[in-house]
Scaffold this motif. Structure first.
Motif, PDB file in Angstrom:
ATOM      1  N   ILE A  46       0.859  -1.182   0.000  1.00  0.00           N
ATOM      2  CA  ILE A  46       0.000   0.000   0.000  1.00  0.00           C
ATOM      3  C   ILE A  46       0.896   1.233   0.000  1.00  0.00           C
ATOM      4  N   VAL A  47       0.719   2.095  -0.987  1.00  0.00           N
ATOM      5  CA  VAL A  47       1.589   3.256  -1.139  1.00  0.00           C
ATOM      6  C   VAL A  47       0.724   4.515  -1.256  1.00  0.00           C
ATOM      7  N   PRO A  48       1.036   5.577  -0.490  1.00  0.00           N
ATOM      8  CA  PRO A  48       0.298   6.841  -0.631  1.00  0.00           C
ATOM      9  C   PRO A  48       0.533   7.445  -2.011  1.00  0.00           C
ATOM     10  N   VAL A  49      -0.499   8.097  -2.531  1.00  0.00           N
ATOM     11  CA  VAL A  49      -0.373   8.709  -3.855  1.00  0.00           C
ATOM     12  C   VAL A  49      -1.385   9.847  -3.962  1.00  0.00           C
ATOM     13  N   ASP A  50      -1.029  10.884  -4.698  1.00  0.00           N
ATOM     14  CA  ASP A  50      -1.978  11.950  -5.032  1.00  0.00           C
ATOM     15  C   ASP A  50      -2.540  11.676  -6.417  1.00  0.00           C
ATOM     16  N   PHE A  51      -3.860  11.714  -6.527  1.00  0.00           N
ATOM     17  CA  PHE A  51      -4.505  11.481  -7.816  1.00  0.00           C
ATOM     18  C   PHE A  51      -5.189  12.772  -8.260  1.00  0.00           C
ATOM     19  N   VAL A  52      -4.841  13.239  -9.460  1.00  0.00           N
ATOM     20  CA  VAL A  52      -5.380  14.481 -10.007  1.00  0.00           C
ATOM     21  C   VAL A  52      -6.283  14.140 -11.193  1.00  0.00           C
ATOM     22  N   LEU A  53      -7.554  14.432 -11.048  1.00  0.00           N
ATOM     23  CA  LEU A  53      -8.528  14.031 -12.065  1.00  0.00           C
ATOM     24  C   LEU A  53      -8.218  14.637 -13.430  1.00  0.00           C
ATOM     25  N   GLY A  54      -7.870  15.928 -13.459  1.00  0.00           N
ATOM     26  CA  GLY A  54      -7.615  16.572 -14.744  1.00  0.00           C
ATOM     27  C   GLY A  54      -6.435  15.968 -15.481  1.00  0.00           C
ATOM     28  N   ASP A  55      -5.385  15.605 -14.753  1.00  0.00           N
ATOM     29  CA  ASP A  55      -4.226  14.979 -15.391  1.00  0.00           C
ATOM     30  C   ASP A  55      -4.603  13.624 -15.981  1.00  0.00           C
ATOM     31  N   PHE A  56      -5.437  12.882 -15.252  1.00  0.00           N
ATOM     32  CA  PHE A  56      -5.883  11.591 -15.776  1.00  0.00           C
ATOM     33  C   PHE A  56      -6.714  11.784 -17.048  1.00  0.00           C
ATOM     34  N   LEU A  57      -7.650  12.732 -17.026  1.00  0.00           N
ATOM     35  CA  LEU A  57      -8.514  12.946 -18.190  1.00  0.00           C
ATOM     36  C   LEU A  57      -7.716  13.391 -19.411  1.00  0.00           C
ATOM     37  N   ALA A  58      -6.615  14.114 -19.174  1.00  0.00           N
ATOM     38  CA  ALA A  58      -5.798  14.588 -20.286  1.00  0.00           C
ATOM     39  C   ALA A  58      -5.021  13.465 -20.956  1.00  0.00           C
ATOM     40  N   ASP A  59      -4.609  12.454 -20.177  1.00  0.00           N
ATOM     41  CA  ASP A  59      -3.773  11.371 -20.710  1.00  0.00           C
ATOM     42  C   ASP A  59      -4.006  10.102 -19.887  1.00  0.00           C
ATOM     43  N   PRO A  60      -5.144   9.425 -20.070  1.00  0.00           N
ATOM     44  CA  PRO A  60      -5.462   8.257 -19.235  1.00  0.00           C
ATOM     45  C   PRO A  60      -4.388   7.179 -19.252  1.00  0.00           C
ATOM     46  N   ASP A  61      -3.897   6.822 -20.425  1.00  0.00           N
ATOM     47  CA  ASP A  61      -2.920   5.734 -20.518  1.00  0.00           C
ATOM     48  C   ASP A  61      -1.611   6.105 -19.834  1.00  0.00           C
ATOM     49  N   GLY A  62      -1.097   7.287 -20.138  1.00  0.00           N
ATOM     50  CA  GLY A  62       0.162   7.697 -19.541  1.00  0.00           C
ATOM     51  C   GLY A  62       0.050   7.873 -18.035  1.00  0.00           C
ATOM     52  N   TYR A  63      -1.079   8.429 -17.596  1.00  0.00           N
ATOM     53  CA  TYR A  63      -1.235   8.686 -16.164  1.00  0.00           C
ATOM     54  C   TYR A  63      -1.332   7.389 -15.377  1.00  0.00           C
ATOM     55  N   THR A  64      -2.112   6.422 -15.863  1.00  0.00           N
ATOM     56  CA  THR A  64      -2.243   5.166 -15.130  1.00  0.00           C
ATOM     57  C   THR A  64      -0.948   4.365 -15.166  1.00  0.00           C
ATOM     58  N   THR A  65      -0.163   4.504 -16.231  1.00  0.00           N
ATOM     59  CA  THR A  65       1.146   3.849 -16.268  1.00  0.00           C
ATOM     60  C   THR A  65       2.050   4.410 -15.173  1.00  0.00           C
ATOM     61  N   ARG A  66       2.011   5.725 -15.004  1.00  0.00           N
ATOM     62  CA  ARG A  66       2.812   6.348 -13.942  1.00  0.00           C
ATOM     63  C   ARG A  66       2.301   5.939 -12.565  1.00  0.00           C
ATOM     64  N   LEU A  67       0.982   5.836 -12.416  1.00  0.00           N
ATOM     65  CA  LEU A  67       0.421   5.402 -11.147  1.00  0.00           C
ATOM     66  C   LEU A  67       0.897   4.003 -10.788  1.00  0.00           C
ATOM     67  N   ALA A  68       0.842   3.087 -11.761  1.00  0.00           N
ATOM     68  CA  ALA A  68       1.269   1.709 -11.501  1.00  0.00           C
ATOM     69  C   ALA A  68       2.729   1.660 -11.092  1.00  0.00           C
ATOM     70  N   GLY A  69       3.540   2.577 -11.628  1.00  0.00           N
ATOM     71  CA  GLY A  69       4.961   2.603 -11.278  1.00  0.00           C
ATOM     72  C   GLY A  69       5.234   3.005  -9.849  1.00  0.00           C
ATOM     73  N   VAL A  70       4.245   3.641  -9.208  1.00  0.00           N
ATOM     74  CA  VAL A  70       4.416   4.060  -7.809  1.00  0.00           C
ATOM     75  C   VAL A  70       4.669   2.852  -6.907  1.00  0.00           C
ATOM     76  N   LEU A  71       4.031   1.727  -7.216  1.00  0.00           N
ATOM     77  CA  LEU A  71       4.214   0.533  -6.402  1.00  0.00           C
ATOM     78  C   LEU A  71       5.653   0.019  -6.439  1.00  0.00           C
ATOM     79  N   ASP A  72       6.334   0.300  -7.537  1.00  0.00           N
ATOM     80  CA  ASP A  72       7.717  -0.156  -7.696  1.00  0.00           C
ATOM     81  C   ASP A  72       8.715   0.936  -7.358  1.00  0.00           C
ATOM     82  N   GLY A  73       8.216   2.055  -6.843  1.00  0.00           N
ATOM     83  CA  GLY A  73       9.101   3.144  -6.469  1.00  0.00           C
ATOM     84  C   GLY A  73       9.582   3.980  -7.614  1.00  0.00           C
ATOM     85  N   ASP A  74       8.914   3.864  -8.768  1.00  0.00           N
ATOM     86  CA  ASP A  74       9.337   4.647  -9.941  1.00  0.00           C
ATOM     87  C   ASP A  74       8.878   6.094  -9.823  1.00  0.00           C
TER      88      ASP A  74
END
Length: 305
Positions: free
Chosen positions: A277-305
């Protein structure tokens, strides 16, 4: 929730609809249809009301596109509550793109396990496709040719917990992809009387995890070894709450085979810290602008990227 300037603004929503449930409940319906924008609005109003610390408010329950407020009318006048919520709604509507401080949680999943297949076989007379399994039905509906392809489609992008309920601790999860890419599958024609505990399943546009053994009508795909509801609060992850998930949590499924499933199951029984479980800030506008890129970056949070 806080206002954040981003490259894309959330789609406009109309005014919410207010209604009363007997003498102790106010229902605020944000939209007819579940979207991340509507869900964020419900969570933002809920957070704003909680911050008011209004005497007489007993419970605030955000849902997919609405929220329910339970209050004591002997302490808080209904008109005062409604006026407060309407003010908060107007303030939230002025935010171009809400953000939340939340968590991303990894959920291992053993896809196509023998337990959900066995239970599914008992109830084929209640299913759209009497032959095969729920997973094979899903593969056919989605045009996928293997369990691996399904697991990649299901686990490849994160899911947001839009609400928790139905039974204690059960999360409803909305896939964080563009609408055309969402997994959508109908529920059983008639509900089962049995679903294994910790079943990963899907109905309509929502994924869920069954927190306890019981009835259900969602298509069953696999099992997770990680408990999500612990009334005894024996494991340290449940120290603050007997329920693992909160609205706004982001879930990332990870496919595992039987051997790892058994290892994690045993580690949980020993009380080991196996939850990622890792804390993260989620910004709706950033996700809406680039869903694929944003979720890829989110998934990387678990690996410390």
């Amino acid at each position: 929730m806080s206002e954040t300037t981003t490259t894309a603004a959330a789609p406009e929503l109309g005014a919410a609809r207010y209604s009363w449930g007997a003498d102790e409940h106010l229902v605020v319906q944000i939209a007819e249809e579940m979207t991340l924008t509507a869900n964020f609005r419900a969570m933002a109003i809920s957070s704003g009301l909680a911050a008011e610390e209004l005497g007489g408010v007993l419970d605030i329950c955000p849902a997919n596109a609405s929220l329910l407020i339970r209050f004591d009318p002997d302490v808080l006048a209904p008109a005062q509550l409604e006026a407060t919520v309407r003010r908060i709604e107007a303030e939230v509507a002025q935010q171009r793109s809400p953000s939340i401080s939340t968590r991303i949680i990894e959920i291992p999943c053993w896809y196509d396990d023998p337990y959900t297949r066995e239970v599914g076989a008992k109830f084929r007379d209640r299913h759209q496709r009497p032959e095969g399994s729920d997973l094979e039905y899903a593969m056919a509906e989605l045009g996928l040719d293997s369990v691996r392809a399904f697991a990649e489609r299901h686990s490849g992008t994160p899911w947001m917990v839009s609400m928790v309920g139905f039974v204690a601790g059960l999360p409803f999860m909305f896939q964080m992809v563009e609408r055309a890419q969402q997994i959508e599958l109908p529920k059983y024609l008639r509900p089962r009387t049995e679903t294994p505990r910790l079943t990963v399943a899907h109905g309509g546009c929502f994924a869920c995890i069954y927190s306890v053994k019981g009835a259900g009508g969602y298509q069953m795909f696999g099992l997770t070894p990680l408990p999500i509801f612990d009334p005894a609060q024996e494991h340290s992850v449940f120290a603050e709450s007997m329920v693992l998930f909160r609205p706004g949590d982001i879930v990332k499924f990870r496919p595992v085979e039987e051997a790892e499933f058994r290892e994690l199951e045993a580690a949980v029984d020993r009380g080991e810290d196996v939850y990622r479980i890792v804390p993260v800030d989620f910004v709706l506008g950033d996700f809406l602008a680039d869903p694929d890129g944003y979720t890829t970056r989110l998934a990387g949070v678990l690996d410390g990227d």
